[in-house]
Design a protein around this motif. Structure first.
Motif, PDB file in Angstrom:
ATOM      1  N   GLU A  20       5.218   5.505 -12.894  1.00  5.95           N
ATOM      2  CA  GLU A  20       4.524   4.254 -13.233  1.00  5.95           C
ATOM      3  C   GLU A  20       3.348   3.903 -12.233  1.00  5.95           C
ATOM      4  N   SER A  21       2.674   2.786 -12.571  1.00  7.38           N
ATOM      5  CA  SER A  21       1.590   2.385 -11.806  1.00  7.38           C
ATOM      6  C   SER A  21       1.951   2.107 -10.448  1.00  7.38           C
ATOM      7  N   ILE A  22       0.984   2.619  -9.639  1.00  5.27           N
ATOM      8  CA  ILE A  22       1.138   2.252  -8.290  1.00  5.27           C
ATOM      9  C   ILE A  22       0.263   1.548  -7.873  1.00  5.27           C
ATOM     10  N   ASN A  23      -0.649   0.899  -8.616  1.00  5.03           N
ATOM     11  CA  ASN A  23      -1.864   0.001  -8.202  1.00  5.03           C
ATOM     12  C   ASN A  23      -1.617  -1.234  -7.098  1.00  5.03           C
ATOM     13  N   SER A  24      -0.397  -1.579  -7.275  1.00  3.14           N
ATOM     14  CA  SER A  24       0.081  -2.858  -6.362  1.00  3.14           C
ATOM     15  C   SER A  24       0.565  -2.208  -4.903  1.00  3.14           C
ATOM     16  N   ALA A  25       0.245  -0.826  -4.752  1.00  2.00           N
ATOM     17  CA  ALA A  25       0.850  -0.181  -3.465  1.00  2.00           C
ATOM     18  C   ALA A  25       0.001  -0.726  -2.322  1.00  2.00           C
ATOM     19  N   LEU A  26       0.730  -0.934  -1.240  1.00  2.00           N
ATOM     20  CA  LEU A  26       0.200  -1.375   0.047  1.00  2.00           C
ATOM     21  C   LEU A  26      -0.330  -0.323   0.606  1.00  2.00           C
ATOM     22  N   PHE A  27       0.111   0.740   0.724  1.00  3.33           N
ATOM     23  CA  PHE A  27      -0.260   1.818   1.442  1.00  3.33           C
ATOM     24  C   PHE A  27       0.098   3.199   0.565  1.00  3.33           C
ATOM     25  N   MET A  28      -0.770   4.261   0.420  1.00  2.09           N
ATOM     26  CA  MET A  28      -0.345   5.492  -0.096  1.00  2.09           C
ATOM     27  C   MET A  28      -0.559   6.573   1.047  1.00  2.09           C
ATOM     28  N   ARG A  29       0.681   7.277   1.297  1.00  7.30           N
ATOM     29  CA  ARG A  29       0.413   8.066   2.536  1.00  7.30           C
ATOM     30  C   ARG A  29       0.769   9.613   1.901  1.00  7.30           C
ATOM     31  N   GLN A  42      12.733  17.660  12.995  1.00  6.60           N
ATOM     32  CA  GLN A  42      13.452  16.801  12.385  1.00  6.60           C
ATOM     33  C   GLN A  42      12.582  15.451  11.806  1.00  6.60           C
ATOM     34  N   GLN A  43      11.258  15.572  12.459  1.00  9.11           N
ATOM     35  CA  GLN A  43      10.378  14.169  11.993  1.00  9.11           C
ATOM     36  C   GLN A  43       9.497  14.625  11.112  1.00  9.11           C
ATOM     37  N   ARG A  44       8.918  13.711  10.513  1.00  2.50           N
ATOM     38  CA  ARG A  44       7.848  13.719   9.562  1.00  2.50           C
ATOM     39  C   ARG A  44       6.933  13.075  10.185  1.00  2.50           C
ATOM     40  N   GLU A  45       5.590  13.643  10.124  1.00  3.11           N
ATOM     41  CA  GLU A  45       4.443  13.437  10.778  1.00  3.11           C
ATOM     42  C   GLU A  45       3.504  12.698   9.617  1.00  3.11           C
ATOM     43  N   LEU A  46       3.087  11.400   9.856  1.00  6.54           N
ATOM     44  CA  LEU A  46       1.956  10.904   8.892  1.00  6.54           C
ATOM     45  C   LEU A  46       0.803  11.668   9.192  1.00  6.54           C
ATOM     46  N   VAL A  47       0.122  12.026   7.968  1.00 12.46           N
ATOM     47  CA  VAL A  47      -1.110  12.957   8.030  1.00 12.46           C
ATOM     48  C   VAL A  47      -2.337  12.316   7.445  1.00 12.46           C
ATOM     49  N   ALA A  48      -2.035  11.481   6.390  1.00 15.00           N
ATOM     50  CA  ALA A  48      -3.195  10.615   5.737  1.00 15.00           C
ATOM     51  C   ALA A  48      -2.538   9.523   5.108  1.00 15.00           C
ATOM     52  N   SER A  49      -3.542   8.364   5.220  1.00 16.18           N
ATOM     53  CA  SER A  49      -3.068   7.224   4.601  1.00 16.18           C
ATOM     54  C   SER A  49      -4.515   6.520   3.894  1.00 16.18           C
ATOM     55  N   LEU A  50      -3.979   5.991   2.903  1.00  8.19           N
ATOM     56  CA  LEU A  50      -5.095   5.375   1.853  1.00  8.19           C
ATOM     57  C   LEU A  50      -4.456   3.889   1.701  1.00  8.19           C
ATOM     58  N   THR A  51      -5.471   2.998   2.017  1.00  6.93           N
ATOM     59  CA  THR A  51      -5.028   1.266   1.960  1.00  6.93           C
ATOM     60  C   THR A  51      -5.063   1.027   0.405  1.00  6.93           C
ATOM     61  N   GLY A  52      -4.173   0.036  -0.055  1.00 11.95           N
ATOM     62  CA  GLY A  52      -3.866  -0.188  -1.324  1.00 11.95           C
ATOM     63  C   GLY A  52      -5.178  -1.220  -1.616  1.00 11.95           C
ATOM     64  N   ASP A  53      -5.198  -1.395  -2.985  1.00  6.76           N
ATOM     65  CA  ASP A  53      -6.182  -2.345  -3.369  1.00  6.76           C
ATOM     66  C   ASP A  53      -6.415  -3.893  -2.960  1.00  6.76           C
ATOM     67  N   TYR A  54      -5.080  -4.493  -2.708  1.00 10.12           N
ATOM     68  CA  TYR A  54      -5.031  -5.876  -2.443  1.00 10.12           C
ATOM     69  C   TYR A  54      -4.961  -6.036  -0.929  1.00 10.12           C
ATOM     70  N   THR A 105      -6.280  -5.579   3.167  1.00  7.28           N
ATOM     71  CA  THR A 105      -7.408  -5.836   3.980  1.00  7.28           C
ATOM     72  C   THR A 105      -8.020  -4.486   4.346  1.00  7.28           C
ATOM     73  N   GLY A 106      -9.101  -4.145   4.080  1.00  7.77           N
ATOM     74  CA  GLY A 106      -9.551  -2.777   4.104  1.00  7.77           C
ATOM     75  C   GLY A 106      -9.074  -1.777   2.931  1.00  7.77           C
ATOM     76  N   SER A 107      -9.160  -2.531   1.844  1.00  6.82           N
ATOM     77  CA  SER A 107      -8.615  -1.659   0.612  1.00  6.82           C
ATOM     78  C   SER A 107      -9.628  -0.417   0.400  1.00  6.82           C
ATOM     79  N   GLY A 108      -8.885   0.498   0.070  1.00  5.51           N
ATOM     80  CA  GLY A 108      -9.591   1.885  -0.193  1.00  5.51           C
ATOM     81  C   GLY A 108     -10.055   2.708   1.315  1.00  5.51           C
ATOM     82  N   SER A 109      -9.670   2.286   2.251  1.00  3.98           N
ATOM     83  CA  SER A 109      -9.977   2.973   3.664  1.00  3.98           C
ATOM     84  C   SER A 109      -8.970   3.808   3.661  1.00  3.98           C
TER      85      SER A 109
END
Length: 121
Positions: A26-35, A44-56, A58-62
């Motif tokens: 379903e829609s994830i347009n209200s997501a804070l961050f997508m990673r 055993q640990q997951r590494e953050l590789v890439a992050s996209l800031t959500g529309d609402y 500060t810094g949306s789309g970054s």
């Protein structure tokens, strides 16, 4: 309850490219961050590789990337298709891992099941 399904992983040779997709139910347009995260074999640990800031936010789309992939990987999304992507270029063996997408919504975090990426000659 948002369900995330990753696809696009596989076995490639060093220097080749892959594009991972993460389709949301379903829609994830209200997501804070997508990673995108990854978990290398034996780690055993997951590494953050890439992050996209959500529309609402500060810094949306970054976007932001871990140093090891900056300049080679690109995170993006198709809002109409509720899909997150990770374009991976110039892959090397150190990129071998299970890749997971993560969507942080207000109050809850969703994960996909992961897709295996293996880079080997």
């Amino acid at each position: 309850q948002v369900q995330l399904v990753e696809s696009g992983g596989g076995l490639v040779q060093p220097g080749e490219s892959l594009r991972l997709s993460c389709a949301a139910s379903e829609s994830i347009n209200s997501a804070l961050f997508m990673r995108w995260y990854r978990q290398p074999p034996g780690n055993q640990q997951r590494e953050l590789v890439a992050s996209l800031t959500g529309d609402y936010q500060t810094g949306s789309g970054s976007t932001d990337y871990v140093d090891s992939v900056r300049g080679r990987f690109t995170i993006s999304r198709n809002k109409a298709k509720n899909t997150l992507y990770l374009q991976m270029n110039a892959l090397n063996p150190e990129d071998t891992a299970v890749y997971y997408c993560n969507v942080l919504m207000p109050g809850i975090s969703y994960w996909g099941q992961g897709t295996q990426v293996t880079v080997s000659s």
